[in-house]
Design an enzyme around this catalytic site. Sequence first.
Site, PDB file in Angstrom:
ATOM      1  N   ARG A 237       0.812  -1.220  -0.065  1.00 51.65           N
ATOM      2  CA  ARG A 237       0.002  -0.114  -0.006  1.00 51.65           C
ATOM      3  C   ARG A 237       1.015   1.444  -0.142  1.00 51.65           C
ATOM      4  NH1 ARG A 237      -3.689  -2.680  -1.243  1.00 51.65           N
ATOM      5  NH2 ARG A 237      -5.604  -2.779  -0.539  1.00 51.65           N
ATOM      6  N   GLU A 266      -3.693   7.533  -4.950  1.00 53.14           N
ATOM      7  CA  GLU A 266      -4.170   6.821  -6.181  1.00 53.14           C
ATOM      8  C   GLU A 266      -5.307   7.579  -6.574  1.00 53.14           C
ATOM      9  OE1 GLU A 266      -3.973   2.792  -5.723  1.00 53.14           O
ATOM     10  OE2 GLU A 266      -1.901   2.789  -4.798  1.00 53.14           O
ATOM     11  N   HIS A 286      -1.345   0.128  -9.798  1.00 47.04           N
ATOM     12  CA  HIS A 286      -2.185  -0.769  -8.796  1.00 47.04           C
ATOM     13  C   HIS A 286      -2.891  -2.076  -9.405  1.00 47.04           C
ATOM     14  CE1 HIS A 286      -4.091  -1.027  -4.460  1.00 47.04           C
ATOM     15  NE2 HIS A 286      -3.895  -2.230  -5.065  1.00 47.04           N
TER      16      HIS A 286
END
Length: 322
Positions: A237, A266, A286
């Site tokens: 993360r 993000e 991601h």
Amino acid sequence: MKKYCMLDAHVYPDSDFHQEKEILEKAGYTFEIGNCRTAEEIIEFAKDAEVIGDVYLPITEEILSSLPNLKGVVRYGVGYDVVDVEACTRHHVYCCNQPDYCLEDVASLTLAMLLDLTRKVTFFDRSCRRGEWNVAYGYPPHRLSELTLGLIGFGNIARTTYHMIKPLGCRIIAYDPFLPDTVFAENGCERVSLEELYACADVISVHVPHTPSTYHLIDDKAIAQMKDGVMLINTARGPIISQDALVAGCRSGKIAAAALDVVEKEPIHDVNHPLYECGNIIVTPHVAYNTVEAADALHCRCAETAVSIMNGEVPRTRVNMR
Ligand SMILES: NC(=O)c1ccc[n+]([C@@H]2O[C@H](COP(=O)([O-])OP(=O)(O)OC[C@H]3O[C@@H](n4cnc5c(N)ncnc54)[C@H](O)[C@@H]3O)[C@@H](O)[C@H]2O)c1
């Protein structure tokens, strides 16, 4: 009829959710797909849902207290930092994740990033496209078998990564204060303290969840303890690594290079983003979890979890008790 509402289907534009439709229909329950973006939209769309499915929307106290029939939140993924789990428990709602649908997939992106950083595939390609043809471009490359890889966290993904990379011959060390020695022994992995890991690792890969205690785990102070020319990989993360500290380290050369599948905020759409201005950072959007096989498993398992909750069972992958 009991209903499962998938809240933010727009996150998966390629998916027709046929797995959920088939599994829910077979079990005799209703399935609805939403494109919610706000708490108000969730509350309206899922007002009579027993279970909600969620990718990225924050599931808050406000939402939980507005859905009277709710028995479960099914998070489409491993991490569940978008769900207020304590509020779920207070409202007698299960929070469930899918802990094992993409272990091989995240591990293989970690391996790809390790190979890319150490052999500079992306960096050489960028250099060639500038017309340089420079064999000495960037930092010196080393043999994998001469390198030490440090894993921060030794959970499911880190262990899968360990077994995938071990045959390549590098030394692998791991730090995880919450696991018994037996887990390291059973896997044949060398257990170290965080200080030892920072002192010894040529490449560091992060595999911990994002929690208040891992927020900015890697900051200026941590980077100062690492080897000069260290390489960093983050498929966990974004907020676990301080972006400012990372950029400063990459600019100064303290960090030779970094590969990030996740970033602090993000998504990034700004082409002048500080991470993109560093020539020695690779970013992927991601996608570590994202293969055809993992996606199929995710849809099936989320649907099965929803059915299990609506059947009144204790779901296999709950992260709290109701
Ligand atoms: N990029 C992606 O697409 C993607 C996909 C799946 C998972 N993830 C992320 O990867 C993370 C790890 O997944 P996993 O399946 O291995 O989870 P896991 O729960 O199996 O393992 C996490 C490990 O981290 C350890 N840990 C927790 N806090 C720590 C700390 N402060 N220091 C060291 N170790 C600590 C735990 O003891 C545990 O063993 C997830 O939480 C998720 O955020 C990302």
